[in-house]
Design a protein around this motif. Structure first.
Motif, PDB file in Angstrom:
ATOM      1  N   TYR A   2      27.362 -16.782  -4.090  1.00  0.00           N
ATOM      2  CA  TYR A   2      26.366 -17.221  -3.100  1.00  0.00           C
ATOM      3  C   TYR A   2      26.950 -17.780  -1.806  1.00  0.00           C
ATOM      4  N   LYS A  57      29.092 -18.359   1.707  1.00  0.00           N
ATOM      5  CA  LYS A  57      29.626 -17.570   2.821  1.00  0.00           C
ATOM      6  C   LYS A  57      30.455 -18.470   3.723  1.00  0.00           C
ATOM      7  N   ASN A  67      30.592 -14.315   6.524  1.00  0.00           N
ATOM      8  CA  ASN A  67      31.248 -13.416   5.575  1.00  0.00           C
ATOM      9  C   ASN A  67      31.165 -14.003   4.160  1.00  0.00           C
ATOM     10  N   GLN A  68      30.866 -13.118   3.216  1.00  0.00           N
ATOM     11  CA  GLN A  68      30.731 -13.595   1.847  1.00  0.00           C
ATOM     12  C   GLN A  68      32.082 -13.963   1.257  1.00  0.00           C
TER      13      GLN A  68
END
Length: 534
Positions: free
Chosen positions: A219, A221, A226-227
């Motif tokens: 979940y 970022k 950006n994850q």
């Protein structure tokens, strides 16, 4: 014959799995973070994350309600916010939406599901379940009850106000786990972990290799959207020999090495604790205060007359140079403990003037003791394990110059622990590492209710004034007032001479030059979600 052939097929299939996993990792080698553990990891279940190596791996796999940042401030994790009411006794957590468990067939056609408040209720119940027998049961010591109010609201009620409670909830014991997985795997959940963390379990050949892969549905970022995480995988080996680990790191086969061993410290560091010139092009070094106080403890109920004398206890404290000891025996890693018992790195660190090196004062105290007691050959015995023998021998030489004869008793770590708990050691070498970043963690061990063997007050320090201050401090929510009380208690313990602090430890981390984003913090937590490799 058929059985033997089937077994052979199983073995071949297993090693093909391992081989394929290893090849898959090698193909993305630039995004694999590799490090070594000296001892085997026995579980991947956060309910049993009692040692640092287990805490490190479970931190990659699991999340809790809250987390600590690198300044040790409590930040949201799965909980987006919380309120504290009822005079500091009721905590109501509001969960983030859409946080999912790692994908697994156990969750049905969608292969995952959202985390709800009921999952936290189940996970905390595991900690206090006698059949689970979690060593983390103590973290709920101040908790009266807890319940899921609805899917997104979780409520915890305390028996009394306890301001450090949020910090305790950041511990890996309090991670959320799915009931389906624990019910299905049972005791074998230890080797089949399913969590919500930045990495998911891939492979474990016990005592050989442990592999995690990137969780594509994590979940969090970064600041630009950006994850996380950036890495494709984490690979952990289990070389027991520290010298072999060092060689693997120098050869570039490991990305990270934590702490420093006597076998190679002089090759890496100068006596000032700086990286030597010939390593600077290839290795990056970072350091931070570590919430660990190394000390000698004096058992106040000991039969030996010498240690019952405050003059002898103070003579030991004044009789050796902590600055020189750290410089030559620890290559400058750490801070000389010339203040209190609370270590550097905590806001409650006590800047008081503690025991500095004063050899003439130490000699005078010993002479006063000899005159008063009539004991012309006073002696003490320091018990230690072999890892700290060099420190104790240094103290033996220096304190011996005061007229006090110092003996050293070296014993295995397990024997040292047991005899210390049972009050059979007059002076012992010990260390106290914080479980959570609040000075209460260092002061509760001096409360008279915690006398060993039923608690960690191994020195049997007893003071009614200290007890009253401690019991009052843990009810106060104002940080400034509470920290002032902590420092007063710290000064009281130091004035007794029952604790001989040696040094406040330091976290030292070494990485290859192409590794970025590996932070450092005073609890030595390893977080890999922000790490990148060139």
């Amino acid at each position: 014959m058929v059985l033997r052939n089937n077994c052979w097929l199983l073995v071949v299939s297993y090693w093909l799995l391992v081989s394929c996993s290893s090849n898959e990792i090698k193909n993305k080698d630039l995004k694999v973070f590799r490090y070594n553990e000296h001892a085997n990891i026995t579980t991947l279940d956060p309910a049993f994350a009692k040692d640092l190596r287990t805490i490190w791996v479970t931190n990659q796999l699991f999340n809790g309600l809250v987390q600590l940042d690198e300044k040790l401030e409590v930040q949201p994790d799965i909980a987006k916010s919380w309120t504290v009411s009822n005079e500091g006794k009721t905590y109501e957590f509001h969960l983030k939406k859409g946080i999912k468990f790692h994908k697994h067939i156990l969750f049905g056609k969608d292969s995952t599901r959202n985390v709800t408040a009921s999952d936290f209720e189940y996970s905390l119940k595991r900690l206090i379940d006698p059949e689970v027998a979690s060593p983390g049961k103590w973290v709920l010591e101040f908790v009266d009850d807890f319940k899921a109010k609805n899917d997104s609201t979780f409520v915890i009620n305390l028996k009394q106000s306890f301001p450090p409670f949020l910090s305790i909830l950041s511990m890996k014991y309090c991670s959320v786990v799915p009931k389906e997985a624990v019910a299905y795997f049972g005791d074998n959940f230890r080797a089949n972990p399913i969590g919500t963390g930045p990495f998911r379990f891939k492979l474990w050949v016990e005592n050989t290799k442990l592999v995690f892969r990137r969780n594509p549905i994590y979940y969090e970022k970064d600041e630009t959207g950006n994850q996380l995480p950036y890495l494709e995988a984490v690979a952990i080996t289990f070389l027991p020999d520290k010298q072999s680990e060092f060689l693997q790191f120098i050869q570039g086969n490991l990305d990270f090495m934590s702490s420093i061993d006597a076998s190679y410290k002089d090759d890496l560091l100068t006596t000032q604790g700086e990286l030597k010139e010939h390593h600077k092009n290839n290795i990056h070094m970072i350091s931070s205060p570590y919430l660990n106080t190394e000390y000698l403890g004096v058992y106040m109920d000991a039969e030996e007359k010498e240690v019952s004398s405050i003059k002898i206890r103070k003579a030991i404290n004044y009789g050796f140079d902590r600055v020189k000891m750290l410089k030559f025996l620890r290559n400058g890693i750490g801070t000389p403990a010339v203040n209190g018992f609370i270590p550097k790195g905590l806001p409650s660190f006590n800047e008081m003037q503690g025991f500095t090196y004063q050899p003439e004062k130490a000699k005078q105290l010993v002479q006063e003791y000899i005159k008063e007691s009539g004991n012309e050959n006073p002696s003490i015995t320091i018990s230690t394990n072999s890892q700290y023998l060099d420190l104790c021998e240094y103290i033996q030489r220096e304190v011996g110059k005061t007229g006090l004869n110092v003996n050293i008793d070296v014993m295995p770590p397990s024997t040292l622990r047991q005899t210390k708990v049972n009050g059979k050691l007059s002076i012992f070498r010990g260390s106290w590492v914080a479980d959570y970043p609040d000075a209460e963690n260092y002061l509760f061990i001096f409360h008279s209710k915690n006398f060993s063997p039923n608690g960690p007050n191994y020195i049997h320090y007893s003071s009614k004034e200290f007890d009253n201050l401690y019991e009052e401090s843990i009810k106060i929510s104002d940080n400034k007032i509470r920290r002032g009380m902590y420092q007063k208690m710290d000064s009281m313990v130091m004035a007794s001479g029952a604790i001989i602090p040696l040094y406040y430890d330091e976290v030292v981390r070494f990485t290859q030059k192409n590794v970025h984003g590996l932070g450092i913090n005073p609890v030595n937590m390893l977080s890999l979600k922000n790490v990148q490799k060139d």
